[in-house]
Scaffold this active site. Structure first.
Site, PDB file in Angstrom:
ATOM      1  N   SER A 709       0.805  -1.224   0.000  1.00 21.07           N
ATOM      2  CA  SER A 709       0.000   0.000   0.000  1.00 21.07           C
ATOM      3  C   SER A 709       0.840   1.276   0.000  1.00 21.07           C
ATOM      4  O   SER A 709       0.284   2.365  -0.144  1.00 21.07           O
ATOM      5  CB  SER A 709      -0.953   0.005   1.203  1.00 21.07           C
ATOM      6  N   LYS A 752      -7.093   3.660   8.394  1.00 17.38           N
ATOM      7  CA  LYS A 752      -6.153   4.641   7.850  1.00 17.38           C
ATOM      8  C   LYS A 752      -6.734   6.058   7.917  1.00 17.38           C
ATOM      9  O   LYS A 752      -6.020   7.026   8.207  1.00 17.38           O
ATOM     10  CB  LYS A 752      -5.796   4.273   6.400  1.00 17.38           C
TER      11      LYS A 752
END
Length: 814
Positions: A709, A752
């Site tokens: 990511s 996140k």
């Protein structure tokens, strides 16, 4: 020529029991005789013949019978050789040993069962040179095999022979199956050669060891080996006698205890106070009140009657009693009554936990269906999320909401399958598995059963696979007939409401994960943490420390300061610890009646908790080109992650540091290669990649990092470093990249986003495929954030990089 066996023929015919001995004259005569050049060979299957020793042998093979009968009528001299392998029925020349013994057939007897028995005496040893014929029996050319050097009878030799004789006599005296006449025989043997041969022949050793003794040429060496074998035999016999003596003593003690127990039982029966009778009566009384199935009642009746026939002093009695007690203690078909008041359930859940709407909705749905249908298999839920968000405590609230008993079982570090299924009752110390033990403690067959830390179960190992054993427990189609090894009966777990908790789904067995309904519990927002602290954490800590609410107060701004300045977590566990520390500190002033601030102030926080550990408005990315803020997911929630890039003159090497995993290193290589291939469109001279080294570092180097990511974060950092364009402030990003320039979706979006909000981030770049994840998140979590969705890597640069360049330009742009 050989003689007739030194007069033994007549002795055997007249005496039924004898031990033939060899005199000194007989030995001299035997040594003076010569061995024929050719001898018929008789294979011996289970014995070895030694010179001077008389043994009976049973002759069964046709070849051997013909040889014995033919030579018994003639010279009676044959060669006796032991087989190498006793299993061979029809041996060939290669199956025979090389060294054998000349034998004299003393007597041939026809036994009542039809077998032929020959009594033979050994003469001298010989070596087979070659085989001359195999039919109708073996015949070989032989030569004498005797000691080469003369025998020296010194003190050492005499002591050796005396030791051999003494050990042999000790063994005879300790062995009840050896005739006592053998002691007389050994004491009267004068010849050391015959003594060694006689003992060798009668030793309780293997055929190979006897053949080795026959082969040894030197008498001293042979005597030493016999002495060693005698010593071993003596030790074995002494050990056997010790064991037999101990067993006899133990048996005597058991018989004594049995008689005493019988007398005690009789006395107790006369007095009407037998403990065993009371135990059995107690079991019968419990059984009469049980609502168990017919098959369980039948098994209980059989096992109880077996217990009544047992001796209470026997070890099996306590094992049987324990088994029956477990059967009566288990809550067979005993259920608590569910509370179907949905408003009451909602009220209880809201009171105990703030937020967690998805879980609460699922419980209310279950109660509604249960109320409509009346009988329904309980759901098997798995609450998945970071530590400290209330997964375990939620189980207690659910039990209160539906009016069920609560039981919790920790699975962390579980490595033995028997802990789930139990041990068989025949083992000493056996007990049911922890599933049924927990059900027994709950005293109902429909409790709320929390399986805590299911992701920490150790997989397949030497003790089995506990996660595989849990498959039956957590499968709604199978757990109605759960089988425990100790109980050995099927138990219905279908009405148990199992709630598992986990921090990481990837470590759970795939088949086990498939059987559970996964409900994700994300971290809390700042506003939610403040409410949780005000409603739950502060009152709880005040109560636990004995402080009254009017004696100490936490304002909303103080709680917010603790959250922002002293904690960095998805849950509220660390927040609770900080509040507890403040309460403990102030409790000292309350007890000592010293002045203190009832309403906690910022100065109090600094004094008690120290300087603030975290700064909310920390902005690293705007400081210099090449520094970009990324978003990462960990097992404890979301985190922000800085990627730093610097250039130095060199040969175009790419360096990576910061404990990066293989996947993350590959992402950095992909980003670097893509940047090189699109340098012209970004205004970068391609030749600079050969003149400048680039180094990528991710801070907190001691913490391992991995995953795809961070792809667009690394690409943006590289582009910023090479173009010297600054990164937009308060922007963060996450996304996987490909060599074709695509941006792929990633996971952990909600965590996140929470991490970005905690750090004051205002804009977030996400892959276009993750837009659906944002739509599923409540608007309250997205407040104050702006999202950019990208499909191509170059789109990221247009959003994240400013047109403005750093003040210190380098020549790489020319």
């Amino acid at each position: 020529m050989m003689n007739d066996g030194f007069g033994l023929t007549e002795l055997i015919e007249n005496e039924t029991e004898f031990i033939p001995l060899l005199s000194a004259e007989d030995e001299e005569q035997m040594n003076a005789e010569e061995i024929p050049e050719k001898l018929p060979i008789l294979p011996l299957r289970n014995t070895v013949l030694f010179p001077g020793v008389v043994i009976p042998i049973t002759v069964g093979r046709d070849k051997s019978i013909r040889l014995i009968k033919e030579y018994y009528k003639g010279s009676r001299i044959i060669g006796a050789v032991a087989q190498k392998d006793v299993e061979v029925e029809d041996p060939s020349f290669s199956d025979l040993n090389e060294i054998g013994t000349v034998a004299y057939i003393i007597k041939l007897l026809q036994m009542p069962d039809g077998n032929t028995t020959a009594i033979i005496q050994g003469k001298k040893r010989f070596r087979i040179i070659e085989m001359m014929q195999e039919e109708p029996y073996f015949e070989a050319r032989v030569e004498q095999y005797e000691q080469a050097k003369p025998l020296v009878k010194d003190k050492k030799f005499n002591a050796l022979i005396a030791s051999v004789k003494d050990l042999a006599i000790q063994i005879i005296n300790l062995s009840p199956n050896i005739p006592s006449d053998s002691v007389f025989a050994i004491r009267n043997i004068e010849s050391p050669v015959f003594l060694v041969n006689f003992i060798s022949s009668n030793l309780n050793i293997s055929l190979e060891e006897k053949q080795m003794l026959l082969t040894i040429d030197d008498l001293v060496e042979r005597a030493n080996m016999v002495l060693g074998l005698l010593t071993r035999e003596l030790q074995i016999i002494e050990l056997k006698n010790q064991i037999q003596s101990k067993v006899k003593i133990d048996l005597d003690k058991q018989q004594r205890d049995y008689l005493l127990n019988q007398q005690l039982k009789t006395i107790q029966e006369e007095l009407g106070d037998s403990p065993n009778t009371q135990e059995i009566a107690g079991l019968q009384e419990k059984a009469a009140k049980k609502k168990w199935p017919e098959n369980v009642a039948e098994v209980f009746g059989k096992e109880l009657s077996k217990l009544q026939r047992m001796n209470p002093a026997a070890m099996e009695y306590s094992m049987q009693l324990n088994y029956l007690e477990v059967l009566t203690d288990l809550p067979w078909q005993e259920y608590t009554t569910d509370n179907f008041d949905l408003k009451h359930a909602q009220k209880v859940l809201d009171k105990d936990h703030y937020g967690l709407e998805t879980v609460k909705e699922r419980i209310i749905e279950y109660l509604a269906v249960l109320k409509l249908k009346g009988d329904m298999k309980s759901p098997i839920l798995c609450l998945f999320g970071p530590p400290g968000v209330g997964k375990t405590s939620l189980g207690k609230s659910i039990a209160r909401a539906v009016n069920r008993n609560y039981i919790r079982m920790s699975l962390g570090g579980l490595r033995d399958e028997a802990e789930i299924r139990g041990h068989r009752k025949t083992y000493i110390g056996a007990m049911p598995g922890r599933i049924l033990q927990s059900i027994k403690k709950a005293k109902a067959s429909n409790p709320v059963f929390v399986l805590d830390e299911i992701d920490k179960v150790i997989g397949a190992n030497i003790n089995g696979d506990p996660s595989a054993a849990l498959l039956e427990v957590l499968d709604p189609e199978q757990n109605s007939t759960f089988y425990d090894n100790f109980v050995e009966l099927e138990y219905d777990l279908s009405r148990v409401m199992f709630i598992a908790t986990a921090n990481n789904l990837s470590t759970i067995h795939p088949a086990l994960r498939d059987r559970m309904e996964i409900i994700e519990i994300s971290g809390y927002l700042l506003e939610e943490k403040i409410e949780i602290a005000r409603r739950h954490l502060v009152p709880k800590q005040l109560h636990e420390h004995g402080v009254k609410p009017e004696q100490l107060q936490f304002g909303k701004d103080i709680i917010e300061r603790i959250i922002d300045g002293y904690t960095r977590e998805s849950g509220v566990r660390e927040l609770e610890k900080k509040i507890a520390k403040v309460v403990r500190h102030q409790a000292r002033f309350i007890v000592s009646e010293e002045p203190y601030n009832i309403a906690v102030t910022k100065e109090d926080l600094r004094k008690i908790l120290g300087p603030e550990r975290f700064s909310k408005e920390k902005d690293e990315s705007y400081a210099a080109p090449g520094v970009v803020t990324g978003l990462a997911w960990t097992s404890v929630g979301g985190e922000i992650m800085y990627v730093e890039t610097s250039l130095s003159q060199g040969k175009g090497n790419l360096g990576l540091t910061g404990s990066l995993g293989d996947v993350m290193k590959e992402s950095a290589t992909l980003a670097y290669e893509y940047l090189k291939s699109h340098s012209n469109s970004l205004g970068i001279d391609p030749s600079v990649f050969e003149k400048w080294n680039v180094h990528i570092h991710v801070p907190e180097g001691a913490t391992p990092k991995d995953g795809p990511s961070a792809g667009i974060t690394m690409f943006t950092a590289l582009a910023s470093a090479y173009t010297k364009r600054l990164v937009k402030p308060k922007i963060a990003m996450t996304g996987e990249i490909t060599l074709r320039g695509k941006v792929l979706a990633v996971g952990g979006i909600k965590e996140k986003i929470l991490a970005a909000r905690r750090m004051g981030i205002k804009e977030i770049i996400l892959p276009a495929e993750n837009k659906k994840d944002i739509e599923e998140i409540k608007p309250v979590y997205l407040k104050g954030l702006k999202f950019h969705y990208v499909e191509q890597m170059l789109e990221v640069l247009d959003i994240a990089l400013l047109k403005k360049k750093a003040k210190e330009e380098t020549k790489i742009l020319t």
